[in-house]
Design a protein around this motif. Sequence first.
Motif, PDB file in Angstrom:
ATOM      1  N   GLY A  41       0.606  -1.111  -0.067  1.00 33.24           N
ATOM      2  CA  GLY A  41       0.188  -0.041  -0.259  1.00 33.24           C
ATOM      3  C   GLY A  41       0.941   1.260   0.201  1.00 33.24           C
ATOM      4  O   GLY A  41       1.763   1.101   0.754  1.00 33.24           O
ATOM      5  N   LEU A  57       4.565 -10.348  -0.574  1.00 31.83           N
ATOM      6  CA  LEU A  57       4.129 -10.071   0.545  1.00 31.83           C
ATOM      7  C   LEU A  57       2.442 -10.415   0.842  1.00 31.83           C
ATOM      8  O   LEU A  57       1.856 -11.038   1.914  1.00 31.83           O
ATOM      9  N   ARG A  92      -6.287  -1.448   4.871  1.00 33.56           N
ATOM     10  CA  ARG A  92      -6.238  -0.144   5.379  1.00 33.56           C
ATOM     11  C   ARG A  92      -7.743  -0.088   6.157  1.00 33.56           C
ATOM     12  O   ARG A  92      -8.933   0.229   5.992  1.00 33.56           O
TER      13      ARG A  92
HETATM   14  C1  GLV Z   1       0.988  -3.517   5.226  1.00 32.25           C
HETATM   15  O1  GLV Z   1       0.155  -2.485   5.552  1.00 32.25           O
HETATM   16  C2  GLV Z   1       1.101  -3.026   3.538  1.00 32.25           C
HETATM   17  O2  GLV Z   1       0.441  -2.566   2.477  1.00 32.25           O
HETATM   18  O3  GLV Z   1       2.789  -3.557   3.068  1.00 32.25           O
END
Ligand code: GLV
Length: 326
Positions: A77, A100, A237
């Motif tokens: 993000g 991730l 978020r």
């Molecule tokens: C974590 O919140 C990301 O956006 O990697």
Amino acid sequence: MPHVFVTRRLPGRAVEQLRKAGHTVDVWEGELPPPPAELRARSLAADAVLALLTDRFDADLLEQASRLRIVANMAVGFDNIDPRVAADRGIWVTNTPGVLAETTADFAFALLLAAARNVVSSDRDTRAGGWKTWSPTAFLGPDVHRATLGIVGMGGIGQAVARRARGFEMRLLYTSRTRKPALERSLDIEWCTLESLLAGADFVSLHVPLSAETHHLIGARELALMQPSAILVNTARGQVVDQEALVDALRRGQLAGAALDVTDPEPLPLDHPLFSLPNVVITPHIASGSLATRARMAEMAAANIIAVLAGQKPPNPVNLVNNMHM
Ligand code: GLV
Ligand code: NAP
């Protein structure tokens, strides 16, 4: 020598890699993020910043950063940065996509299971001496297997959540900006509107980025569409959900519970009403937090910096910079 500001101590070899590439590196050693004045002063003195999602790079800061060539966010993000203003100033913005997704999906599933099966509330009760005997009625929750899961945002993490849900033999509904026929076949997922997803799902998991379009995507109207037995999971978020409306909906019993890795604001003040609700699980924004994944995220951010400072296009840009400062 190009100078890099790293806004916190990092796992893995990212700092070592930056130094090996011939850069001087200033690491903020505080446990908390650099305060705005420090962030500004150190960013203005840097050719590159390896930033975290807690560091705000708004127009005001970017417009003054005449030396800066890249802000490499250690996150997928990037709502903490204004990529358009950065591009206008010739500053690359990069993120850490893909690396991730599996780890974050693991955690979204952990939250879903924890909320459904009272893992946190029963642990709390057991520690307080509440376990008197095996009880046929205590801590009963809904089954996860063969329930219906609604995935909002079918990107990298949404897809990884869908793959996990297959193992639980769940029915899968999804909504996203664009329909994905190939994924519908390979993952056996059903496209629907947000409204029908909310009405039809036992569990709703949010995986959209925060943007002007997704701010308060889940508000009072949307929460009212959910089943009273449903559980909302948010690892996206905090601002994607209207949190006041969520508190209200939970109090009225419009949904059964929520599991939140992200809140608005972060950290959530301890006197926030969400903490007083027993059917809410709250974790401190740790969904991508496995040792290996956090190290890879940091190293990916470092690789983006090394590319830009070598006059190359970074591997993971989120904006387009014409003037590459070569
Ligand atoms: C974590 O919140 C990301 O956006 O990697
Ligand atoms: P991604 O691959 O970019 O996927 C995001 C998906 O959201 C895309 O498929 C996109 O749709 C969809 N989308 C975007 N805007 C939308 C809208 N207005 N309405 C409906 N769908 C929309 O990103 P990701 O890697 O899955 O990550 C998603 C978000 O999770 C990140 O942006 C970040 O905020 C959050 N996150 C949190 C953690 C944590 O630690 N809690 C960790 C990682 C990520 P289309 O593909 O249909 O265009």
